[in-house]
Design a protein around this motif. Structure first.
Motif, PDB file in Angstrom:
ATOM      1  N   PRO A  64       0.741  -1.318  -0.104  1.00  0.00           N
ATOM      2  CA  PRO A  64      -0.052  -0.077  -0.027  1.00  0.00           C
ATOM      3  C   PRO A  64       0.925   1.249   0.115  1.00  0.00           C
ATOM      4  O   PRO A  64       1.911   1.492   0.777  1.00  0.00           O
ATOM      5  N   GLY A  65       0.612   2.023  -0.923  1.00  0.00           N
ATOM      6  CA  GLY A  65       1.370   3.552  -0.999  1.00  0.00           C
ATOM      7  C   GLY A  65       2.506   3.309  -1.701  1.00  0.00           C
ATOM      8  O   GLY A  65       3.142   4.520  -2.057  1.00  0.00           O
ATOM      9  N   ALA A  66       3.049   2.375  -2.329  1.00  0.00           N
ATOM     10  CA  ALA A  66       3.923   2.041  -3.230  1.00  0.00           C
ATOM     11  C   ALA A  66       4.016   2.972  -4.355  1.00  0.00           C
ATOM     12  O   ALA A  66       3.034   3.057  -4.950  1.00  0.00           O
ATOM     13  N   ALA A  67       5.090   3.668  -4.797  1.00  0.00           N
ATOM     14  CA  ALA A  67       5.125   4.196  -6.035  1.00  0.00           C
ATOM     15  C   ALA A  67       5.286   3.226  -7.337  1.00  0.00           C
ATOM     16  O   ALA A  67       6.013   2.273  -7.057  1.00  0.00           O
ATOM     17  N   ALA A  68       4.938   3.651  -8.326  1.00  0.00           N
ATOM     18  CA  ALA A  68       4.962   2.832  -9.704  1.00  0.00           C
ATOM     19  C   ALA A  68       6.398   2.834  -9.999  1.00  0.00           C
ATOM     20  O   ALA A  68       7.327   3.781  -9.776  1.00  0.00           O
ATOM     21  N   VAL A  69       6.946   1.868 -10.636  1.00  0.00           N
ATOM     22  CA  VAL A  69       8.243   1.728 -11.236  1.00  0.00           C
ATOM     23  C   VAL A  69       8.303   1.707 -12.709  1.00  0.00           C
ATOM     24  O   VAL A  69       7.501   1.133 -13.414  1.00  0.00           O
ATOM     25  N   SER A  70       9.050   2.381 -13.339  1.00  0.00           N
ATOM     26  CA  SER A  70       9.351   2.367 -14.798  1.00  0.00           C
ATOM     27  C   SER A  70       9.774   1.128 -15.138  1.00  0.00           C
ATOM     28  O   SER A  70      10.437   0.074 -14.613  1.00  0.00           O
ATOM     29  N   ILE A  71       9.222   0.965 -16.539  1.00  0.00           N
ATOM     30  CA  ILE A  71       9.704  -0.446 -17.040  1.00  0.00           C
ATOM     31  C   ILE A  71      11.169  -0.679 -17.262  1.00  0.00           C
ATOM     32  O   ILE A  71      11.613  -1.759 -17.026  1.00  0.00           O
ATOM     33  N   ASP A  72      11.696   0.404 -17.531  1.00  0.00           N
ATOM     34  CA  ASP A  72      13.297   0.263 -17.612  1.00  0.00           C
ATOM     35  C   ASP A  72      14.084  -0.187 -16.110  1.00  0.00           C
ATOM     36  O   ASP A  72      14.709  -1.195 -16.143  1.00  0.00           O
ATOM     37  N   GLU A  73      13.301   0.302 -15.232  1.00  0.00           N
ATOM     38  CA  GLU A  73      13.767   0.109 -14.007  1.00  0.00           C
ATOM     39  C   GLU A  73      13.442  -1.440 -13.428  1.00  0.00           C
ATOM     40  O   GLU A  73      14.547  -2.307 -12.947  1.00  0.00           O
ATOM     41  N   GLU A  74      12.197  -1.613 -13.818  1.00  0.00           N
ATOM     42  CA  GLU A  74      11.606  -3.136 -13.396  1.00  0.00           C
ATOM     43  C   GLU A  74      12.551  -4.110 -14.154  1.00  0.00           C
ATOM     44  O   GLU A  74      12.994  -5.174 -13.508  1.00  0.00           O
ATOM     45  N   ARG A  75      12.810  -3.713 -15.430  1.00  0.00           N
ATOM     46  CA  ARG A  75      13.562  -4.631 -16.271  1.00  0.00           C
ATOM     47  C   ARG A  75      15.043  -4.956 -15.810  1.00  0.00           C
ATOM     48  O   ARG A  75      15.480  -6.251 -15.581  1.00  0.00           O
ATOM     49  N   ARG A  76      15.698  -3.669 -15.425  1.00  0.00           N
ATOM     50  CA  ARG A  76      16.712  -3.792 -14.935  1.00  0.00           C
ATOM     51  C   ARG A  76      16.859  -4.741 -13.649  1.00  0.00           C
ATOM     52  O   ARG A  76      17.898  -5.481 -13.386  1.00  0.00           O
ATOM     53  N   ARG A  77      15.915  -4.713 -12.906  1.00  0.00           N
ATOM     54  CA  ARG A  77      15.971  -5.420 -11.467  1.00  0.00           C
ATOM     55  C   ARG A  77      15.690  -7.026 -11.749  1.00  0.00           C
ATOM     56  O   ARG A  77      16.314  -7.755 -11.042  1.00  0.00           O
ATOM     57  N   VAL A  78      14.937  -7.328 -12.665  1.00  0.00           N
ATOM     58  CA  VAL A  78      14.688  -8.838 -12.539  1.00  0.00           C
ATOM     59  C   VAL A  78      15.132  -9.560 -13.792  1.00  0.00           C
ATOM     60  O   VAL A  78      15.189 -10.769 -13.740  1.00  0.00           O
ATOM     61  N   LEU A  79      15.284  -8.966 -15.020  1.00  0.00           N
ATOM     62  CA  LEU A  79      15.741  -9.925 -16.331  1.00  0.00           C
ATOM     63  C   LEU A  79      17.129 -10.781 -16.010  1.00  0.00           C
ATOM     64  O   LEU A  79      17.076 -11.956 -16.290  1.00  0.00           O
ATOM     65  N   GLY A  80      18.203 -10.067 -15.533  1.00  0.00           N
ATOM     66  CA  GLY A  80      19.203 -10.607 -15.075  1.00  0.00           C
ATOM     67  C   GLY A  80      19.022 -12.048 -14.188  1.00  0.00           C
ATOM     68  O   GLY A  80      19.687 -12.906 -14.245  1.00  0.00           O
ATOM     69  N   VAL A  81      18.233 -11.492 -13.185  1.00  0.00           N
ATOM     70  CA  VAL A  81      17.984 -12.382 -12.006  1.00  0.00           C
ATOM     71  C   VAL A  81      17.282 -13.791 -12.870  1.00  0.00           C
ATOM     72  O   VAL A  81      17.685 -15.127 -12.621  1.00  0.00           O
ATOM     73  N   ILE A  82      16.335 -13.616 -13.666  1.00  0.00           N
ATOM     74  CA  ILE A  82      15.520 -14.595 -14.134  1.00  0.00           C
ATOM     75  C   ILE A  82      16.548 -15.486 -15.312  1.00  0.00           C
ATOM     76  O   ILE A  82      16.519 -16.619 -15.121  1.00  0.00           O
ATOM     77  N   LYS A  83      17.400 -14.775 -16.075  1.00  0.00           N
ATOM     78  CA  LYS A  83      18.359 -15.404 -16.706  1.00  0.00           C
ATOM     79  C   LYS A  83      19.284 -16.199 -16.048  1.00  0.00           C
ATOM     80  O   LYS A  83      19.577 -17.485 -16.350  1.00  0.00           O
ATOM     81  N   GLU A  84      19.730 -15.926 -15.014  1.00  0.00           N
ATOM     82  CA  GLU A  84      20.629 -16.751 -14.197  1.00  0.00           C
ATOM     83  C   GLU A  84      19.793 -17.877 -13.518  1.00  0.00           C
ATOM     84  O   GLU A  84      20.553 -18.713 -13.273  1.00  0.00           O
ATOM     85  N   LEU A  85      18.615 -17.747 -13.361  1.00  0.00           N
ATOM     86  CA  LEU A  85      17.877 -18.741 -12.319  1.00  0.00           C
ATOM     87  C   LEU A  85      17.280 -20.127 -13.442  1.00  0.00           C
ATOM     88  O   LEU A  85      17.016 -20.908 -12.729  1.00  0.00           O
ATOM     89  N   ALA A  86      17.264 -19.366 -14.648  1.00  0.00           N
ATOM     90  CA  ALA A  86      16.473 -20.336 -15.780  1.00  0.00           C
ATOM     91  C   ALA A  86      17.298 -21.513 -15.641  1.00  0.00           C
ATOM     92  O   ALA A  86      18.313 -21.543 -15.796  1.00  0.00           O
ATOM     93  N   GLY A  87      16.716 -22.681 -15.723  1.00  0.00           N
ATOM     94  CA  GLY A  87      17.304 -24.018 -15.635  1.00  0.00           C
ATOM     95  C   GLY A  87      17.714 -24.627 -14.241  1.00  0.00           C
ATOM     96  O   GLY A  87      18.299 -25.562 -14.189  1.00  0.00           O
ATOM     97  N   CYS A  88      17.193 -23.675 -13.174  1.00  0.00           N
ATOM     98  CA  CYS A  88      17.730 -24.143 -11.886  1.00  0.00           C
ATOM     99  C   CYS A  88      16.928 -25.102 -11.205  1.00  0.00           C
ATOM    100  O   CYS A  88      17.162 -25.869 -10.246  1.00  0.00           O
ATOM    101  N   GLY A  89      15.855 -25.827 -11.899  1.00  0.00           N
ATOM    102  CA  GLY A  89      15.184 -26.919 -11.827  1.00  0.00           C
ATOM    103  C   GLY A  89      13.764 -26.741 -11.009  1.00  0.00           C
ATOM    104  O   GLY A  89      12.948 -27.507 -10.754  1.00  0.00           O
ATOM    105  N   VAL A  90      13.541 -25.407 -10.732  1.00  0.00           N
ATOM    106  CA  VAL A  90      12.004 -25.128 -10.483  1.00  0.00           C
ATOM    107  C   VAL A  90      11.531 -23.995 -11.468  1.00  0.00           C
ATOM    108  O   VAL A  90      12.501 -23.086 -11.787  1.00  0.00           O
ATOM    109  N   PRO A  91      10.357 -24.128 -11.657  1.00  0.00           N
ATOM    110  CA  PRO A  91       9.725 -22.982 -12.545  1.00  0.00           C
ATOM    111  C   PRO A  91      10.002 -21.428 -11.749  1.00  0.00           C
ATOM    112  O   PRO A  91       9.832 -21.405 -10.621  1.00  0.00           O
ATOM    113  N   ILE A  92      10.249 -20.503 -12.737  1.00  0.00           N
ATOM    114  CA  ILE A  92      10.500 -19.219 -12.274  1.00  0.00           C
ATOM    115  C   ILE A  92       9.419 -18.161 -12.554  1.00  0.00           C
ATOM    116  O   ILE A  92       8.980 -18.383 -13.844  1.00  0.00           O
TER     117      ILE A  92
END
Ligand code: HH2
Length: 280
Positions: A64-92
Protein backbone atom coordinates in the motif's frame (compact mmCIF):
# COMPACT_ATOMS: atom_id res chain seq x y z
CA UNK A 1 -4.96 -31.36 -10.66
CA UNK A 2 -1.81 -30.63 -12.67
CA UNK A 3 -0.59 -27.12 -13.48
CA UNK A 4 1.03 -26.65 -16.91
CA UNK A 5 3.87 -24.21 -16.50
CA UNK A 6 6.04 -24.03 -19.64
CA UNK A 7 7.83 -27.38 -19.80
CA UNK A 8 7.00 -28.12 -16.14
CA UNK A 9 4.03 -30.19 -14.98
CA UNK A 10 3.28 -29.42 -11.33
CA UNK A 11 1.15 -31.94 -9.46
CA UNK A 12 -1.07 -30.20 -6.93
CA UNK A 13 -2.00 -33.12 -4.67
CA UNK A 14 -0.11 -31.32 -1.94
CA UNK A 15 0.16 -27.54 -1.58
CA UNK A 16 3.14 -26.09 -3.44
CA UNK A 17 5.41 -23.46 -1.95
CA UNK A 18 6.16 -20.36 -3.99
CA UNK A 19 9.21 -18.60 -2.50
CA UNK A 20 9.26 -14.80 -2.80
CA UNK A 21 12.36 -13.01 -4.11
CA UNK A 22 11.89 -9.25 -4.05
CA UNK A 23 14.57 -7.50 -6.12
CA UNK A 24 13.43 -4.14 -4.77
CA UNK A 25 14.65 -1.43 -2.42
CA UNK A 26 11.23 -0.94 -0.81
CA UNK A 27 9.20 -4.16 -0.40
CA UNK A 28 7.21 -4.13 2.82
CA UNK A 29 8.97 -6.96 4.62
CA UNK A 30 12.35 -7.47 2.96
CA UNK A 31 12.93 -4.32 0.88
CA UNK A 32 16.58 -3.73 0.11
CA UNK A 33 17.84 -7.11 1.35
CA UNK A 34 18.05 -8.66 -2.12
CA UNK A 35 18.13 -5.56 -4.32
CA UNK A 36 21.32 -6.52 -6.19
CA UNK A 37 21.29 -9.28 -8.80
CA UNK A 38 23.93 -11.22 -6.89
CA UNK A 39 22.04 -11.10 -3.58
CA UNK A 40 18.74 -11.95 -5.26
CA UNK A 41 20.18 -15.00 -7.03
CA UNK A 42 21.89 -16.16 -3.83
CA UNK A 43 18.63 -15.81 -1.91
CA UNK A 44 16.69 -17.62 -4.65
CA UNK A 45 19.12 -20.55 -4.54
CA UNK A 46 18.79 -20.68 -0.76
CA UNK A 47 14.99 -20.83 -1.09
CA UNK A 48 15.32 -23.74 -3.55
CA UNK A 49 17.56 -25.54 -1.06
CA UNK A 50 14.90 -24.92 1.61
CA UNK A 51 12.29 -26.61 -0.58
CA UNK A 52 10.62 -23.94 -2.73
CA UNK A 53 8.61 -25.50 -5.57
CA UNK A 54 8.39 -22.23 -7.53
CA UNK A 55 10.28 -18.92 -7.22
CA UNK A 56 8.46 -15.61 -7.64
CA UNK A 57 10.79 -12.80 -8.77
CA UNK A 58 9.44 -9.28 -8.29
CA UNK A 59 10.92 -5.92 -9.31
CA UNK A 60 8.10 -3.63 -8.17
CA UNK A 61 6.77 -3.31 -4.64
CA UNK A 62 2.97 -3.31 -4.62
CA UNK A 63 2.61 -2.61 -0.92
CA UNK A 64 0.00 0.00 0.00
CA UNK A 65 1.29 3.44 -1.00
CA UNK A 66 4.15 2.13 -3.16
CA UNK A 67 5.16 4.32 -6.09
CA UNK A 68 4.99 2.85 -9.59
CA UNK A 69 8.30 1.73 -11.12
CA UNK A 70 9.32 2.45 -14.73
CA UNK A 71 9.63 -0.47 -17.12
CA UNK A 72 13.35 0.24 -17.58
CA UNK A 73 13.96 0.02 -13.86
CA UNK A 74 11.81 -3.09 -13.40
CA UNK A 75 13.57 -4.71 -16.36
CA UNK A 76 16.96 -3.88 -14.89
CA UNK A 77 15.97 -5.45 -11.58
CA UNK A 78 14.47 -8.76 -12.74
CA UNK A 79 15.70 -9.86 -16.18
CA UNK A 80 19.27 -10.69 -15.18
CA UNK A 81 18.02 -12.60 -12.14
CA UNK A 82 15.58 -14.63 -14.26
CA UNK A 83 18.30 -15.42 -16.82
CA UNK A 84 20.65 -16.65 -14.11
CA UNK A 85 17.97 -18.80 -12.48
CA UNK A 86 16.45 -20.29 -15.64
CA UNK A 87 17.19 -24.00 -15.64
CA UNK A 88 17.69 -24.12 -11.86
CA UNK A 89 15.20 -26.99 -11.58
CA UNK A 90 12.10 -25.13 -10.42
CA UNK A 91 9.78 -22.90 -12.45
CA UNK A 92 10.56 -19.19 -12.33
CA UNK A 93 7.64 -16.82 -11.92
CA UNK A 94 7.81 -13.10 -12.53
CA UNK A 95 5.59 -10.81 -10.48
CA UNK A 96 4.75 -8.04 -12.96
CA UNK A 97 1.72 -6.31 -14.46
CA UNK A 98 3.56 -4.94 -17.53
CA UNK A 99 2.88 -7.00 -20.68
CA UNK A 100 6.13 -5.91 -22.34
CA UNK A 101 8.13 -7.19 -19.39
CA UNK A 102 6.07 -10.40 -19.28
CA UNK A 103 7.22 -11.16 -22.84
CA UNK A 104 10.84 -10.38 -22.04
CA UNK A 105 10.73 -12.47 -18.87
CA UNK A 106 9.31 -15.44 -20.78
CA UNK A 107 12.10 -15.08 -23.36
CA UNK A 108 14.60 -14.99 -20.48
CA UNK A 109 13.27 -18.28 -19.09
CA UNK A 110 10.27 -17.50 -16.87
CA UNK A 111 7.49 -20.09 -17.05
CA UNK A 112 4.93 -18.46 -14.74
CA UNK A 113 3.47 -14.96 -14.83
CA UNK A 114 2.11 -13.63 -11.54
CA UNK A 115 -0.05 -10.65 -12.45
CA UNK A 116 -1.75 -8.62 -9.72
CA UNK A 117 -3.77 -6.99 -12.54
CA UNK A 118 -5.14 -10.37 -13.74
CA UNK A 119 -4.04 -9.73 -17.37
CA UNK A 120 -6.21 -6.61 -17.62
CA UNK A 121 -3.48 -4.48 -19.25
CA UNK A 122 -3.96 -4.15 -23.04
CA UNK A 123 -2.18 -6.97 -24.87
CA UNK A 124 -1.57 -9.10 -21.79
CA UNK A 125 -4.17 -11.80 -22.51
CA UNK A 126 -3.00 -12.21 -26.11
CA UNK A 127 0.65 -12.34 -25.09
CA UNK A 128 0.08 -15.10 -22.53
CA UNK A 129 -2.21 -16.99 -24.93
CA UNK A 130 0.67 -17.19 -27.41
CA UNK A 131 2.98 -18.70 -24.78
CA UNK A 132 2.91 -21.89 -22.72
CA UNK A 133 3.45 -20.31 -19.30
CA UNK A 134 1.16 -20.56 -16.28
CA UNK A 135 -0.52 -17.39 -15.06
CA UNK A 136 -1.86 -16.22 -11.72
CA UNK A 137 -4.91 -13.95 -12.01
CA UNK A 138 -5.21 -11.87 -8.83
CA UNK A 139 -8.04 -9.68 -7.58
CA UNK A 140 -7.37 -6.18 -6.32
CA UNK A 141 -9.53 -3.12 -5.71
CA UNK A 142 -7.84 0.15 -6.67
CA UNK A 143 -4.11 0.58 -7.21
CA UNK A 144 -1.28 0.14 -4.70
CA UNK A 145 -0.99 3.94 -4.35
CA UNK A 146 -4.53 4.26 -2.94
CA UNK A 147 -6.00 0.79 -2.46
CA UNK A 148 -6.03 0.81 1.35
CA UNK A 149 -7.59 4.25 1.72
CA UNK A 150 -11.23 3.11 1.90
CA UNK A 151 -11.83 -0.33 0.43
CA UNK A 152 -15.53 -1.06 0.08
CA UNK A 153 -17.59 -4.07 -0.99
CA UNK A 154 -21.27 -4.96 -0.54
CA UNK A 155 -20.29 -8.63 -0.41
CA UNK A 156 -16.55 -9.12 -0.62
CA UNK A 157 -16.63 -12.88 -1.16
CA UNK A 158 -19.19 -12.80 -3.98
CA UNK A 159 -17.54 -9.80 -5.66
CA UNK A 160 -14.07 -11.32 -5.59
CA UNK A 161 -15.38 -14.69 -6.75
CA UNK A 162 -17.33 -13.13 -9.65
CA UNK A 163 -14.34 -11.08 -10.71
CA UNK A 164 -12.04 -14.11 -10.70
CA UNK A 165 -14.63 -16.20 -12.58
CA UNK A 166 -14.85 -13.46 -15.23
CA UNK A 167 -11.07 -13.25 -15.56
CA UNK A 168 -10.80 -17.04 -15.92
CA UNK A 169 -13.45 -16.84 -18.67
CA UNK A 170 -11.57 -14.00 -20.37
CA UNK A 171 -8.31 -15.95 -20.21
CA UNK A 172 -9.89 -19.12 -21.57
CA UNK A 173 -11.67 -17.09 -24.23
CA UNK A 174 -8.34 -15.66 -25.34
CA UNK A 175 -6.95 -19.17 -25.71
CA UNK A 176 -5.20 -19.78 -22.38
CA UNK A 177 -5.86 -23.39 -21.40
CA UNK A 178 -7.44 -23.94 -17.99
CA UNK A 179 -4.47 -26.11 -17.01
CA UNK A 180 -2.33 -22.93 -17.08
CA UNK A 181 -4.56 -20.78 -14.88
CA UNK A 182 -4.30 -20.02 -11.14
CA UNK A 183 -6.49 -17.56 -9.19
CA UNK A 184 -5.78 -15.48 -6.09
CA UNK A 185 -8.13 -13.33 -3.94
CA UNK A 186 -5.29 -10.84 -3.37
CA UNK A 187 -5.08 -10.53 0.40
CA UNK A 188 -4.38 -6.93 1.39
CA UNK A 189 -4.98 -5.51 -2.09
CA UNK A 190 -7.82 -3.08 -1.43
CA UNK A 191 -9.13 -5.07 1.55
CA UNK A 192 -9.69 -4.31 5.20
CA UNK A 193 -8.83 -6.74 7.96
CA UNK A 194 -12.42 -8.02 7.94
CA UNK A 195 -12.43 -8.41 4.15
CA UNK A 196 -9.25 -10.50 4.40
CA UNK A 197 -10.77 -12.69 7.12
CA UNK A 198 -13.91 -13.26 5.07
CA UNK A 199 -11.83 -14.23 2.05
CA UNK A 200 -9.52 -16.61 3.84
CA UNK A 201 -12.56 -18.38 5.28
CA UNK A 202 -14.11 -18.47 1.80
CA UNK A 203 -11.14 -20.17 0.09
CA UNK A 204 -13.17 -23.39 -0.39
CA UNK A 205 -15.77 -21.38 -2.31
CA UNK A 206 -13.08 -19.87 -4.55
CA UNK A 207 -11.72 -23.37 -5.16
CA UNK A 208 -15.10 -24.34 -6.68
CA UNK A 209 -14.11 -22.27 -9.74
CA UNK A 210 -12.12 -25.36 -10.66
CA UNK A 211 -8.63 -23.86 -11.00
CA UNK A 212 -5.91 -23.87 -8.33
CA UNK A 213 -6.07 -21.11 -5.72
CA UNK A 214 -2.92 -19.26 -4.64
CA UNK A 215 -2.83 -17.63 -1.19
CA UNK A 216 -0.40 -14.80 -0.37
CA UNK A 217 -0.75 -14.10 3.34
CA UNK A 218 2.93 -14.15 4.21
CA UNK A 219 3.97 -11.41 6.67
CA UNK A 220 0.98 -9.25 5.72
CA UNK A 221 -0.48 -6.50 7.89
CA UNK A 222 -3.46 -8.58 9.01
CA UNK A 223 -1.00 -10.90 10.76
CA UNK A 224 0.61 -7.88 12.42
CA UNK A 225 -2.77 -6.79 13.68
CA UNK A 226 -3.36 -10.20 15.28
CA UNK A 227 0.10 -10.64 16.80
CA UNK A 228 1.33 -7.07 17.27
CA UNK A 229 4.53 -8.01 15.42
CA UNK A 230 6.46 -6.08 12.74
CA UNK A 231 6.68 -7.54 9.21
CA UNK A 232 10.03 -9.22 9.81
CA UNK A 233 8.73 -10.83 13.01
CA UNK A 234 5.70 -12.51 11.46
CA UNK A 235 7.23 -15.90 10.59
CA UNK A 236 5.17 -17.94 13.06
CA UNK A 237 2.02 -16.04 12.20
CA UNK A 238 2.69 -16.58 8.49
CA UNK A 239 3.18 -20.31 8.93
CA UNK A 240 -0.12 -20.59 10.81
CA UNK A 241 -1.86 -18.61 8.07
CA UNK A 242 -0.30 -20.77 5.33
CA UNK A 243 -1.47 -23.98 7.02
CA UNK A 244 -4.96 -22.57 7.50
CA UNK A 245 -5.10 -21.57 3.82
CA UNK A 246 -3.85 -25.01 2.75
CA UNK A 247 -6.49 -26.67 4.92
CA UNK A 248 -9.11 -24.50 3.21
CA UNK A 249 -8.01 -25.60 -0.26
CA UNK A 250 -5.18 -23.25 -1.32
CA UNK A 251 -2.89 -25.18 -3.70
CA UNK A 252 -0.03 -22.67 -3.92
CA UNK A 253 1.29 -20.79 -0.90
CA UNK A 254 3.26 -17.62 -1.70
CA UNK A 255 5.68 -17.23 1.21
CA UNK A 256 8.85 -15.46 2.31
CA UNK A 257 9.77 -18.15 4.87
CA UNK A 258 10.11 -21.30 2.81
CA UNK A 259 11.83 -23.63 5.29
CA UNK A 260 9.45 -22.87 8.15
CA UNK A 261 6.43 -23.32 5.89
CA UNK A 262 7.78 -26.51 4.36
CA UNK A 263 8.46 -28.17 7.70
CA UNK A 264 5.09 -27.17 9.09
CA UNK A 265 3.38 -28.52 5.97
CA UNK A 266 5.36 -31.76 6.20
CA UNK A 267 4.14 -32.32 9.76
CA UNK A 268 0.58 -31.38 8.89
CA UNK A 269 0.52 -33.67 5.84
CA UNK A 270 2.00 -36.57 7.82
CA UNK A 271 -0.52 -36.15 10.64
CA UNK A 272 -3.42 -35.80 8.24
CA UNK A 273 -2.19 -38.86 6.34
CA UNK A 274 -3.76 -37.59 3.14
CA UNK A 275 -0.80 -36.07 1.30
CA UNK A 276 2.92 -36.46 1.34
CA UNK A 277 5.57 -33.81 1.52
CA UNK A 278 9.04 -34.05 2.96
CA UNK A 279 10.72 -31.44 5.09
CA UNK A 280 14.25 -30.40 4.13
N1 HH2 B 1 1.39 -10.11 -2.57
C1 HH2 B 1 2.41 -9.29 -2.82
C2 HH2 B 1 3.00 -9.23 -4.08
N2 HH2 B 1 2.58 -10.02 -5.07
N3 HH2 B 1 1.12 -11.69 -5.85
C3 HH2 B 1 0.09 -12.53 -5.64
N4 HH2 B 1 -0.34 -13.33 -6.62
N5 HH2 B 1 -0.53 -12.59 -4.42
C4 HH2 B 1 -0.15 -11.82 -3.38
O1 HH2 B 1 -0.78 -11.91 -2.29
C5 HH2 B 1 0.94 -10.91 -3.57
C6 HH2 B 1 1.55 -10.88 -4.85
C7 HH2 B 1 2.96 -8.43 -1.71
O2 HH2 B 1 4.00 -9.08 -1.04
P1 HH2 B 1 5.56 -8.80 -1.30
O3 HH2 B 1 5.93 -9.15 -2.69
O4 HH2 B 1 6.38 -9.47 -0.28
O5 HH2 B 1 5.72 -7.25 -1.03
P2 HH2 B 1 5.95 -6.02 -2.00
O6 HH2 B 1 4.76 -5.91 -2.88
O7 HH2 B 1 6.09 -4.85 -1.04
O8 HH2 B 1 7.20 -6.28 -2.78
Amino acid sequence: MVLHCGSYRLALQRPLIMGVVNVTPDSFSDGGRYASQQDAVRHARALIAEGADILDIGGESTRPGAAAVSIDEERRRVLGVIKELAGCGVPISVDTRKPELMGEAIAAGASFINDISALEEPGALELIAQSTVAVCLMHKQGEPQNMQQSPHYDDVVQEVRSYLAARVDAAEGAGIARERIVIDPGFGFGKTYDHNLALVRALPLLATLGVPVLAGLSRKAMLGRITGRTAGERVHASVAAALFAAARGARILRVHDVLATREALAVWCALAGTMTISGK
